[in-house]
Scaffold this motif. Structure first.
Motif, PDB file in Angstrom:
ATOM      1  N   ILE A 126      51.326  19.408   7.255  1.00 42.61           N
ATOM      2  CA  ILE A 126      51.973  20.578   7.860  1.00 42.61           C
ATOM      3  C   ILE A 126      53.100  21.078   6.967  1.00 42.61           C
ATOM      4  O   ILE A 126      53.256  22.284   6.746  1.00 42.61           O
ATOM      5  N   GLU A 127      53.878  20.142   6.444  1.00 43.87           N
ATOM      6  CA  GLU A 127      55.004  20.514   5.580  1.00 43.87           C
ATOM      7  C   GLU A 127      54.523  21.302   4.367  1.00 43.87           C
ATOM      8  O   GLU A 127      55.139  22.295   3.970  1.00 43.87           O
ATOM      9  N   GLY A 128      53.418  20.875   3.782  1.00 44.16           N
ATOM     10  CA  GLY A 128      52.873  21.596   2.637  1.00 44.16           C
ATOM     11  C   GLY A 128      52.433  23.003   3.006  1.00 44.16           C
ATOM     12  O   GLY A 128      52.681  23.963   2.261  1.00 44.16           O
ATOM     13  N   ILE A 129      51.803  23.145   4.167  1.00 47.75           N
ATOM     14  CA  ILE A 129      51.352  24.465   4.625  1.00 47.75           C
ATOM     15  C   ILE A 129      52.545  25.383   4.880  1.00 47.75           C
ATOM     16  O   ILE A 129      52.548  26.554   4.492  1.00 47.75           O
ATOM     17  N   VAL A 130      53.572  24.838   5.528  1.00 43.99           N
ATOM     18  CA  VAL A 130      54.772  25.630   5.837  1.00 43.99           C
ATOM     19  C   VAL A 130      55.430  26.126   4.554  1.00 43.99           C
ATOM     20  O   VAL A 130      55.805  27.299   4.440  1.00 43.99           O
ATOM     21  N   ARG A 131      55.577  25.247   3.576  1.00 43.98           N
ATOM     22  CA  ARG A 131      56.213  25.650   2.311  1.00 43.98           C
ATOM     23  C   ARG A 131      55.386  26.702   1.590  1.00 43.98           C
ATOM     24  O   ARG A 131      55.939  27.650   1.018  1.00 43.98           O
ATOM     25  N   GLU A 132      54.075  26.548   1.594  1.00 44.52           N
ATOM     26  CA  GLU A 132      53.222  27.527   0.916  1.00 44.52           C
ATOM     27  C   GLU A 132      53.375  28.909   1.542  1.00 44.52           C
ATOM     28  O   GLU A 132      53.449  29.919   0.828  1.00 44.52           O
ATOM     29  N   ARG A 133      53.451  28.968   2.858  1.00 43.67           N
ATOM     30  CA  ARG A 133      53.619  30.264   3.515  1.00 43.67           C
ATOM     31  C   ARG A 133      54.986  30.857   3.205  1.00 43.67           C
ATOM     32  O   ARG A 133      55.121  32.066   3.005  1.00 43.67           O
ATOM     33  N   SER A 134      55.997  30.004   3.145  1.00 47.34           N
ATOM     34  CA  SER A 134      57.330  30.499   2.807  1.00 47.34           C
ATOM     35  C   SER A 134      57.384  30.986   1.361  1.00 47.34           C
ATOM     36  O   SER A 134      58.049  31.985   1.059  1.00 47.34           O
ATOM     37  N   GLU A 135      56.700  30.275   0.475  1.00 44.35           N
ATOM     38  CA  GLU A 135      56.646  30.713  -0.923  1.00 44.35           C
ATOM     39  C   GLU A 135      56.035  32.110  -1.026  1.00 44.35           C
ATOM     40  O   GLU A 135      56.504  32.947  -1.816  1.00 44.35           O
ATOM     41  N   GLU A 136      55.009  32.368  -0.243  1.00 48.78           N
ATOM     42  CA  GLU A 136      54.373  33.688  -0.263  1.00 48.78           C
ATOM     43  C   GLU A 136      55.367  34.772   0.142  1.00 48.78           C
ATOM     44  O   GLU A 136      55.405  35.856  -0.457  1.00 48.78           O
ATOM     45  N   VAL A 137      56.185  34.485   1.160  1.00 47.38           N
ATOM     46  CA  VAL A 137      57.187  35.456   1.604  1.00 47.38           C
ATOM     47  C   VAL A 137      58.238  35.664   0.518  1.00 47.38           C
ATOM     48  O   VAL A 137      58.662  36.795   0.247  1.00 47.38           O
TER      49      VAL A 137
ATOM     50  N   TYR B 117      57.934  35.320  -2.744  1.00 48.07           N
ATOM     51  CA  TYR B 117      57.378  36.136  -3.832  1.00 48.07           C
ATOM     52  C   TYR B 117      57.175  37.587  -3.398  1.00 48.07           C
ATOM     53  O   TYR B 117      57.277  38.510  -4.211  1.00 48.07           O
ATOM     54  N   ASP B 118      56.908  37.777  -2.121  1.00 46.28           N
ATOM     55  CA  ASP B 118      56.680  39.132  -1.612  1.00 46.28           C
ATOM     56  C   ASP B 118      57.971  39.950  -1.594  1.00 46.28           C
ATOM     57  O   ASP B 118      57.960  41.153  -1.883  1.00 46.28           O
ATOM     58  N   LEU B 119      59.098  39.291  -1.289  1.00 43.49           N
ATOM     59  CA  LEU B 119      60.354  40.020  -1.103  1.00 43.49           C
ATOM     60  C   LEU B 119      61.314  39.930  -2.285  1.00 43.49           C
ATOM     61  O   LEU B 119      62.153  40.818  -2.460  1.00 43.49           O
ATOM     62  N   CYS B 120      61.204  38.868  -3.071  1.00 41.70           N
ATOM     63  CA  CYS B 120      62.198  38.628  -4.121  1.00 41.70           C
ATOM     64  C   CYS B 120      61.645  38.951  -5.510  1.00 41.70           C
ATOM     65  O   CYS B 120      60.485  38.670  -5.804  1.00 41.70           O
ATOM     66  N   ASP B 121      62.496  39.494  -6.331  1.00 45.17           N
ATOM     67  CA  ASP B 121      62.125  39.785  -7.718  1.00 45.17           C
ATOM     68  C   ASP B 121      62.446  38.556  -8.564  1.00 45.17           C
ATOM     69  O   ASP B 121      63.500  38.462  -9.196  1.00 45.17           O
ATOM     70  N   ILE B 122      61.533  37.587  -8.557  1.00 50.12           N
ATOM     71  CA  ILE B 122      61.758  36.326  -9.282  1.00 50.12           C
ATOM     72  C   ILE B 122      60.513  35.983 -10.098  1.00 50.12           C
ATOM     73  O   ILE B 122      59.977  34.874 -10.009  1.00 50.12           O
ATOM     74  N   THR B 123      60.074  36.919 -10.890  1.00 50.66           N
ATOM     75  CA  THR B 123      58.835  36.732 -11.650  1.00 50.66           C
ATOM     76  C   THR B 123      58.913  35.550 -12.610  1.00 50.66           C
ATOM     77  O   THR B 123      57.891  34.955 -12.951  1.00 50.66           O
ATOM     78  N   ASN B 124      60.118  35.192 -13.054  1.00 49.66           N
ATOM     79  CA  ASN B 124      60.273  34.087 -14.000  1.00 49.66           C
ATOM     80  C   ASN B 124      60.711  32.793 -13.319  1.00 49.66           C
ATOM     81  O   ASN B 124      61.141  31.848 -13.988  1.00 49.66           O
TER      82      ASN B 124
END
Length: 211
Positions: free
Chosen positions: A174-185, A187-194
């Motif tokens: 579950i922890e892995g799934i939660v983090r993956e979904r948060s990572e998607e958010v 990347y969607d909102l933050c300009d952190i390409t590097n």
């Protein structure tokens, strides 16, 4: 026992209002008791941390991007700003709030998985549950029903441990799934390409856990 689906659904479909000024939850003291099925302190911490961090991550990031300020030192928005104008305003939130909470949850789950593994070894090596033929014969001479009781006790302990193994394996998944979904958010909102969130988190948590 709560299933992975139920726990994951509760994390993301809680329907609770998220206050962006909620204080940062802390895990309970690490001891074996928090890993047992009837102990709620650690599972409550995991749920509260996921609720305060991951369920509301979009709101938190938008607050940071919109330059929301907080006077509460324990607020999730109370952290140092980037040193350079070119840095993403998301980075302090990620490094100073999200990563520490993720790492606390990972460490807590690892602790319980380690404790349950140790419990399994203790049952396997328990002299009262693993008698020699001579000891069993002597015990049966004294009490014909003793071995039946010992066998039942060993089965019960093994079932309890297997349930705990499943529980903490589920929490890790579950922890892995939660983090993956948060990572998607993120990347969607933050300009952190590097900035590789997964890689940087593993570096952060590995370093923190070894201290």
């Amino acid at each position: 026992m709560e299933s992975k689906a139920d726990s994951f659904k509760e994390t993301y479909d809680s329907g609770m209002d998220i206050d962006p000024e909620k204080t940062i939850p802390n895990p309970p003291k690490y001891e074996r008791q928090i890993c047992l099925d009837d102990a709620k302190s650690l599972t409550n911490f995991l749920k509260l941390s996921r609720l305060n961090v991951d369920d509301s991550i979009r709101t938190r990031i938008n607050s940071v991007i919109n330059h929301h300020e907080s006077k509460d030192k324990k607020s999730i928005l109370s952290f140092q700003r980037p040193n350079y104008a070119t840095d993403s305003p998301c980075l302090p939130l990620i490094k100073q709030f999200i990563f520490p909470q993720w790492c606390r949850r990972v460490d807590a789950i690892k602790f319980c998985q380690s404790e349950v593994t140790e419990m399994a070894k203790e049952v396997e090596n328990d002299p009262d549950l693993n008698m020699s033929d001579e000891e069993r014969n002597e015990l049966l001479r004294i009490d014909p029903y003793a071995m039946r009781d010992i066998a039942r006790k060993k089965i019960e302990k093994s079932e309890e441990i297997n349930a705990l193994i499943t529980k903490w394996a589920n929490e890790r998944e579950i922890e892995g799934i939660v983090r993956e979904r948060s990572e998607e958010v993120i990347y969607d909102l933050c300009d952190i390409t590097n900035f590789d969130v997964k890689h940087e988190f593993l570096k952060y948590c590995g370093g923190v856990s070894k201290k």
